[in-house]
Design a protein around this motif. Structure first.
Motif, short mmCIF file in Angstrom:
data_model
loop_
_atom_site.label_atom_id
_atom_site.label_comp_id
_atom_site.label_asym_id
_atom_site.label_seq_id
_atom_site.Cartn_x
_atom_site.Cartn_y
_atom_site.Cartn_z
N PRO A 36 8.17 -58.38 -32.95
CA PRO A 36 8.47 -59.47 -33.86
C PRO A 36 9.30 -60.58 -33.26
N GLU A 37 9.72 -60.40 -31.99
CA GLU A 37 10.67 -61.35 -31.43
C GLU A 37 9.98 -62.62 -30.96
N PRO A 38 10.74 -63.71 -30.86
CA PRO A 38 10.16 -64.94 -30.30
C PRO A 38 9.84 -64.72 -28.83
N SER A 39 9.07 -65.62 -28.27
CA SER A 39 8.70 -65.46 -26.86
C SER A 39 9.81 -65.96 -25.95
N THR A 40 9.92 -65.34 -24.79
CA THR A 40 10.82 -65.86 -23.77
C THR A 40 10.20 -67.11 -23.20
N SER A 41 10.94 -68.20 -23.24
CA SER A 41 10.38 -69.48 -22.85
C SER A 41 10.43 -69.70 -21.35
N ILE A 72 16.69 -68.19 -23.50
CA ILE A 72 15.96 -69.28 -24.16
C ILE A 72 14.69 -68.67 -24.73
N ALA A 73 14.43 -68.89 -26.00
CA ALA A 73 13.26 -68.30 -26.65
C ALA A 73 12.61 -69.34 -27.55
N THR A 74 11.34 -69.11 -27.87
CA THR A 74 10.62 -70.05 -28.73
C THR A 74 9.93 -69.33 -29.87
N GLY A 75 9.78 -70.06 -30.97
CA GLY A 75 9.04 -69.59 -32.13
C GLY A 75 8.33 -70.78 -32.75
N THR A 76 7.96 -70.65 -34.01
CA THR A 76 7.24 -71.69 -34.72
C THR A 76 7.88 -71.88 -36.09
N ARG A 89 13.86 -65.40 -39.49
CA ARG A 89 15.26 -65.11 -39.20
C ARG A 89 15.46 -64.75 -37.74
N HIS A 90 14.56 -63.93 -37.19
CA HIS A 90 14.77 -63.50 -35.80
C HIS A 90 14.54 -64.62 -34.80
N VAL A 91 13.85 -65.68 -35.20
CA VAL A 91 13.63 -66.82 -34.31
C VAL A 91 14.93 -67.58 -34.06
N VAL A 92 15.80 -67.63 -35.07
CA VAL A 92 17.04 -68.40 -34.93
C VAL A 92 18.25 -67.53 -34.63
N VAL A 118 16.79 -60.52 -47.29
CA VAL A 118 15.71 -60.03 -48.14
C VAL A 118 14.38 -59.98 -47.39
N ALA A 119 14.19 -60.90 -46.46
CA ALA A 119 12.95 -60.98 -45.68
C ALA A 119 13.25 -61.67 -44.36
N ASP A 120 12.31 -61.62 -43.44
CA ASP A 120 12.49 -62.26 -42.14
C ASP A 120 12.17 -63.74 -42.27
N VAL A 121 13.05 -64.45 -42.95
CA VAL A 121 12.86 -65.87 -43.25
C VAL A 121 14.15 -66.62 -42.97
N ALA A 122 14.01 -67.83 -42.42
CA ALA A 122 15.14 -68.71 -42.19
C ALA A 122 14.77 -70.13 -42.58
N ILE A 123 15.77 -70.90 -42.94
CA ILE A 123 15.60 -72.32 -43.25
C ILE A 123 16.39 -73.12 -42.23
N ILE A 124 15.75 -74.12 -41.62
CA ILE A 124 16.41 -75.02 -40.67
C ILE A 124 16.42 -76.41 -41.28
N THR A 125 17.54 -77.11 -41.13
CA THR A 125 17.64 -78.49 -41.62
C THR A 125 17.88 -79.43 -40.44
N THR A 126 17.46 -80.67 -40.61
CA THR A 126 17.59 -81.70 -39.58
C THR A 126 18.09 -82.99 -40.20
N GLU A 127 18.67 -83.85 -39.38
CA GLU A 127 19.01 -85.20 -39.83
C GLU A 127 17.85 -86.15 -39.59
N GLU A 128 17.17 -85.97 -38.46
CA GLU A 128 16.02 -86.80 -38.13
C GLU A 128 14.80 -86.31 -38.90
N SER A 129 13.91 -87.25 -39.25
CA SER A 129 12.72 -86.91 -40.01
C SER A 129 11.78 -86.00 -39.21
#
Length: 249
Positions: A36-41, A72-76, A89-92, A118-129
């Motif tokens: 389930p882990e992100p890929s090593t970049s 350093i790792a990557t996800g989507t 969640r595991h991506v961040v 509760v689940a493997d979910v995360a929310i990311i916020t940004t200032e740029e669109s």
């Protein structure tokens, strides 16, 4: 709500499928070595550019780059609106800095990340669109046999789509989710974690979070995601790593 009959887990944790001979055969036993882990970049990977021809799903999907302490790792991830996206969640996890890359090559810094147990979910916020294309979320989970498409950045590389069918509902093989998750035949790779799963109408019906060695993928269903997004209190800020936390100076 699942719209058709879904088989339960069989002995040894295998996914038992009944009533649809056209579906792929399930493995004899569910292995315990999920990925389930992100890929090593390998570093920055150029995103394929095109003046046009991208679908709305591709435009809303971003590559997530987690620069942690010693890795350093990557996800989507995929955009919910101009400044908010969903990933795993595991991506961040253990991030010192999170950067996002859009389909057209723009690099955007994340300002904050929050996660839920509760689940493997995360929310990311940004200032740029994040852009102008956002997820249209379905109201119901896909049913067994429904065709789905996964859009993401496998192995931290190019934007890719993968098709499959929903195999059925099961308990979380990783033991981390409340309620059921869905198994699918769509092939994914490390780095696909957090990818949107789309129905034939282009609506998001789930989020990729794991796969097994029988090339089955597992998704957090849209019913779970919708419930989480309506209960902001279930998300807490994700702690960031520091060099000292790893014993370094």
């Amino acid at each position: 709500m699942i719209r058709t009959r879904i088989a339960a887990l069989s002995l040894a944790g295998a996914l038992a499928l009944t009533g649809c001979a056209a579906l792929p055969q399930a493995p004899g036993a569910m292995p315990d070595d999920f990925v389930p882990e992100p890929s090593t970049s390998p570093g920055e990977v150029a995103v394929a550019l095109s003046p046009d021809g991208f679908s709305a799903a591709q435009r809303m999907t971003v590559r997530v780059r987690n620069v942690g302490c010693g890795f350093i790792a990557t996800g989507t991830g995929f955009a919910l609106d101009d400044h908010t996206l969903v990933t795993n969640r595991h991506v961040v996890a253990d991030a010192k800095r999170i950067t996002l890359t859009t389909y057209d090559g723009r690099s955007i810094a994340a300002t904050a990340a929050s996660t839920t147990t509760v689940a493997d979910v995360a929310i990311i916020t940004t200032e740029e669109s994040l852009g102008s294309s956002y997820a249209e979320r379905a109201e119901e989970d896909p049913a067994e046999g429904d065709v789905i498409t996964v859009v993401g950045y496998p192995n931290g590389g190019r934007l890719t789509t993968s098709a499959g069918v929903v195999l059925g509902a099961t308990t979380d093989p990783l033991g981390g989710a409340v309620g059921t998750v869905l198994a699918t035949s769509a092939k994914v790779e490390q780095g696909s974690s957090g990818s949107p799963v789309l129905d034939e109408g282009g609506r998001v019906v789930g989020v990729i979070y794991a796969k097994n060695f029988s090339n089955q993928s597992f998704i957090v269903p849209i019913s779970t995601l919708n419930t989480l997004l309506s209960e902001a209190s279930l998300f807490v800020p994700e702690s960031t790593c520091t060099s000292s936390s790893l014993g370094s100076t």
